[in-house]
Design an enzyme around this catalytic site. Sequence first.
Site, PDB file in Angstrom:
ATOM      1  N   GLY A  14      51.232 -40.595  14.688  1.00 34.23           N
ATOM      2  CA  GLY A  14      50.016 -39.950  14.199  1.00 34.23           C
ATOM      3  C   GLY A  14      49.875 -38.550  14.755  1.00 34.23           C
ATOM      4  N   ARG A  75      56.673 -41.956  10.102  1.00 37.77           N
ATOM      5  CA  ARG A  75      57.200 -43.174  10.710  1.00 37.77           C
ATOM      6  C   ARG A  75      58.651 -43.335  10.254  1.00 37.77           C
ATOM      7  NH1 ARG A  75      52.862 -44.228  14.149  1.00 37.77           N
ATOM      8  NH2 ARG A  75      50.926 -43.937  12.986  1.00 37.77           N
ATOM      9  N   ASP A 106      52.701 -43.929  22.085  1.00 34.95           N
ATOM     10  CA  ASP A 106      53.540 -45.001  22.616  1.00 34.95           C
ATOM     11  C   ASP A 106      54.702 -45.354  21.696  1.00 34.95           C
ATOM     12  OD1 ASP A 106      52.101 -46.248  20.646  1.00 34.95           O
ATOM     13  OD2 ASP A 106      51.060 -47.649  21.965  1.00 34.95           O
ATOM     14  N   ARG A 175      42.415 -48.305  17.856  1.00 36.01           N
ATOM     15  CA  ARG A 175      42.849 -49.667  17.547  1.00 36.01           C
ATOM     16  C   ARG A 175      43.073 -50.488  18.811  1.00 36.01           C
ATOM     17  NH1 ARG A 175      46.954 -48.299  15.041  1.00 36.01           N
ATOM     18  NH2 ARG A 175      48.560 -48.685  16.609  1.00 36.01           N
TER      19      ARG A 175
END
Length: 327
Positions: A14, A75, A106, A175
């Site tokens: 992101g 991604r 991460d 999240r």
Amino acid sequence: MSTIKNIGILTSGGDSPGMNAAIRAVVRASLYHNLKVTGVLRGYEGLIQADFIPMDGKSVANIIQRGGTILKTARCDTFRTKEGRELAHKNLLESEIDALVVIGGDGTFTGADVFSREFNFPVIGLPGTIDNDLVGTDFAIGYDTAINTVVNAVDKIRDTAESHDRLFIVEVMGRDSGLIALRSGIGVGAEAILIPEAKVGVPELIHRLETGRKDKASKIIIVAEGDEAGGAYVVGEALKEKFPKYDIRISVLGHIQRGGKPSCMDRVLASRLGVAAVEGLLEGKTDVMVGQINKEIVFTPFSQTIKHIDAEKITPAWLRLVEILSM
């Protein structure tokens, strides 16, 4: 004497405000040390497709104030495979790229950790995530801008909430981490903040509303999207059932938290970490993230930064502060 002559740089996962400032710092620090810089487009997908572009001072002119990332991000499932990483390594060697700077969170660091150890390839990461959920830095690039975006939005929501005696449930990103909700909730004077780490569910929220002040013209509840309560709409339905007389509105801020011009804090942080990443590579550091703790530059192994949300970022003291101020 370092053998590094050409540093590749990519952004992955992101996007976060300040990534461009970090790119700028890496490019300029590399040029300062007489190194070449190669931009990798679309993150790890660009490594596999050999989508490389040479970068110089002009490449990063007038970008420090821009949100998003000029290198794009994506991604890449192929990079999760051994074959994909082998192709990426082959492309780097053929392009004479000696080291990598990766900017992300991460997921980005998980890939970087495996790649660096698998091929003994020098990689240093910069924390670029609005969630701020990495160990090894007090603040990640983009977090300060994101919480200020939330504060500005909720301040406007508060104006209309007071005009109509409404209860607003505002859902923010996070999240796996409630850090955006925590700090922005304190900053806007929220009546309640629901975050995964606090384990405050709908029953506790209902109790607080029942026992809290009745004379408030408006009420703001901040909900992290990953909270156990189920997000703003689930919380809203539960409150409507319990308090049918409440005029309840729901606002999901969504991806506006990722966009916009980075704050001064994020620009300075990105600049400092970008320079430190280049100089860390020249000193022989690899398989680490560069961060800032107590205003000092630190290097933390990727394996220790990933999915280890720092307990010191959400302590009982922070949660007690929320409870006191919501009275």
